[in-house]
Design an enzyme around this catalytic site. Sequence first.
Site, PDB file in Angstrom:
ATOM      1  CG  HIS A   1      -3.037   2.586  -1.719  1.00  0.00           C
ATOM      2  ND1 HIS A   1      -2.995   2.458  -0.349  1.00  0.00           N
ATOM      3  CD2 HIS A   1      -4.157   1.928  -2.123  1.00  0.00           C
ATOM      4  CE1 HIS A   1      -4.049   1.746   0.063  1.00  0.00           C
ATOM      5  NE2 HIS A   1      -4.757   1.415  -1.000  1.00  0.00           N
TER       6      HIS A   1
ATOM      7  CD  GLN B   1      -2.455  -1.289   2.716  1.00  0.00           C
ATOM      8  OE1 GLN B   1      -3.441  -0.634   3.019  1.00  0.00           O
ATOM      9  NE2 GLN B   1      -1.876  -2.122   3.569  1.00  0.00           N
TER      10      GLN B   1
HETATM   11  P1  OAD Z   1      -1.492   2.943   9.041  1.00  0.00           P
HETATM   12  O1  OAD Z   1      -0.803   4.186   9.483  1.00  0.00           O
HETATM   13  O2  OAD Z   1      -2.970   2.907   9.089  1.00  0.00           O
HETATM   14  O3  OAD Z   1      -0.966   1.706   9.879  1.00  0.00           O
HETATM   15  C1  OAD Z   1       0.402   1.519  10.107  1.00  0.00           C
HETATM   16  C2  OAD Z   1       0.631   0.235  10.880  1.00  0.00           C
HETATM   17  O4  OAD Z   1       2.029   0.065  11.023  1.00  0.00           O
HETATM   18  C3  OAD Z   1       0.013   0.222  12.298  1.00  0.00           C
HETATM   19  O5  OAD Z   1      -0.663  -0.998  12.518  1.00  0.00           O
HETATM   20  C4  OAD Z   1       1.263   0.344  13.194  1.00  0.00           C
HETATM   21  O6  OAD Z   1       1.119  -0.321  14.440  1.00  0.00           O
HETATM   22  C5  OAD Z   1       2.311  -0.344  12.334  1.00  0.00           C
HETATM   23  N1  OAD Z   1       3.705   0.006  12.660  1.00  0.00           N
HETATM   24  C6  OAD Z   1       4.194   1.118  13.259  1.00  0.00           C
HETATM   25  N2  OAD Z   1       5.528   1.042  13.375  1.00  0.00           N
HETATM   26  C7  OAD Z   1       5.906  -0.144  12.831  1.00  0.00           C
HETATM   27  C8  OAD Z   1       7.158  -0.819  12.663  1.00  0.00           C
HETATM   28  N3  OAD Z   1       8.309  -0.275  13.065  1.00  0.00           N
HETATM   29  N4  OAD Z   1       7.148  -2.033  12.059  1.00  0.00           N
HETATM   30  C9  OAD Z   1       5.994  -2.613  11.660  1.00  0.00           C
HETATM   31  N5  OAD Z   1       4.793  -2.017  11.812  1.00  0.00           N
HETATM   32  C10 OAD Z   1       4.748  -0.812  12.388  1.00  0.00           C
HETATM   33  O7  OAD Z   1      -0.954   2.652   7.548  1.00  0.00           O
HETATM   34  P2  OAD Z   1      -1.541   1.704   6.413  1.00  0.00           P
HETATM   35  O8  OAD Z   1      -2.293   0.562   6.999  1.00  0.00           O
HETATM   36  O9  OAD Z   1      -0.431   1.400   5.482  1.00  0.00           O
HETATM   37  O10 OAD Z   1      -3.390   5.392   1.489  1.00  0.00           O
HETATM   38  O11 OAD Z   1      -2.545   2.669   5.696  1.00  0.00           O
HETATM   39  C11 OAD Z   1      -3.206   2.255   4.540  1.00  0.00           C
HETATM   40  C12 OAD Z   1      -3.442   3.407   3.589  1.00  0.00           C
HETATM   41  O12 OAD Z   1      -4.080   4.487   4.274  1.00  0.00           O
HETATM   42  C13 OAD Z   1      -2.187   4.029   3.031  1.00  0.00           C
HETATM   43  O13 OAD Z   1      -1.695   3.344   1.912  1.00  0.00           O
HETATM   44  C14 OAD Z   1      -2.606   5.418   2.677  1.00  0.00           C
HETATM   45  C15 OAD Z   1      -3.429   5.724   3.910  1.00  0.00           C
HETATM   46  O14 OAD Z   1      -4.385   6.662   3.805  1.00  0.00           O
HETATM   47  C16 OAD Z   1      -3.368   6.439   0.629  1.00  0.00           C
HETATM   48  O15 OAD Z   1      -2.679   7.413   0.805  1.00  0.00           O
HETATM   49  C17 OAD Z   1      -4.254   6.266  -0.540  1.00  0.00           C
END
Ligand code: OAD
Length: 235
Positions: free
Chosen positions: A104, A86
């Site tokens: 994305h 993503q």
């Molecule tokens: P989120 O910010 O929603 O989630 C990030 C995840 O990464 C959370 O579950 C955190 O706990 C985890 N996290 C934090 N630090 C970490 C680390 N060091 N190692 C592993 N995990 C860690 O981001 P996404 O789920 O990627 O879309 O969000 C999905 C989409 O929403 C993105 O692609 C973006 C956003 O709006 C668009 O911009 C279209």
Amino acid sequence: MKNLVVLTGAGMSAESGISTFRDAGGLWDQYPVEQVATPEGYAANPKLVINFYNERRKQLLEVKPNRGHELLAELEKYFHVTVITQNVDNLHERAGSTEVIHLHGELTKVTSSFQPNNPRFIKELKPEEYEVRMGDKAPDGSQFRPFIVWFGEAVPMIETAIDYVDKADIFVIIGTSLNVYPAAGLLNYVHSGVPVYLIDPKEVRIASGRAVHVIQKGASEGMEELKKMLLEIRD
Ligand code: OAD
């Protein structure tokens, strides 16, 4: 070789210094999502949106892949690995992953404002072109916009992603809160009996009731652990 399909989110790149979206102090705390990541926001203030992605692009030049990205790329020695991300950064590619599906979009590309998914208008930027200006035009005469899938827009790569998930022998989820569909729904296409692993330092709520091996760690440490586990089930 077994098919290993990996779904990654912002947490994958967190240890490289790129902010996640929904964690405290994340990008959506700093910038209103409806202003910078929707077609309506772009129509209302294209300059603001173009500048927001110019900043994200500039950051790409300052960050590098972390150990998690590298370990994932190394797994290509043992598995047929498909990364479905993503993320709009290019850190998987820079770490050496050869099969990366960007759900994305990609920061390093721009496209037509009129027909964003027409391949004729999608252009890869060289680093010296990362600063897009108002007036930079696609061949159809429209303003070049970021090649990013905004909220409310279609996700053309989802069908390709589903095809890979359908053939997965092992499925891994790294660093995503699973809040955004259709990406979050990919888990529903994993066949029953296929082992599912999840790496995230926080607890992630999984809608389907299926069993998941949770590795509650950051991406780098979690990948070290996962690699050991996967090598035991490689054939
Ligand atoms: P989120 O910010 O929603 O989630 C990030 C995840 O990464 C959370 O579950 C955190 O706990 C985890 N996290 C934090 N630090 C970490 C680390 N060091 N190692 C592993 N995990 C860690 O981001 P996404 O789920 O990627 O879309 O969000 C999905 C989409 O929403 C993105 O692609 C973006 C956003 O709006 C668009 O911009 C279209």
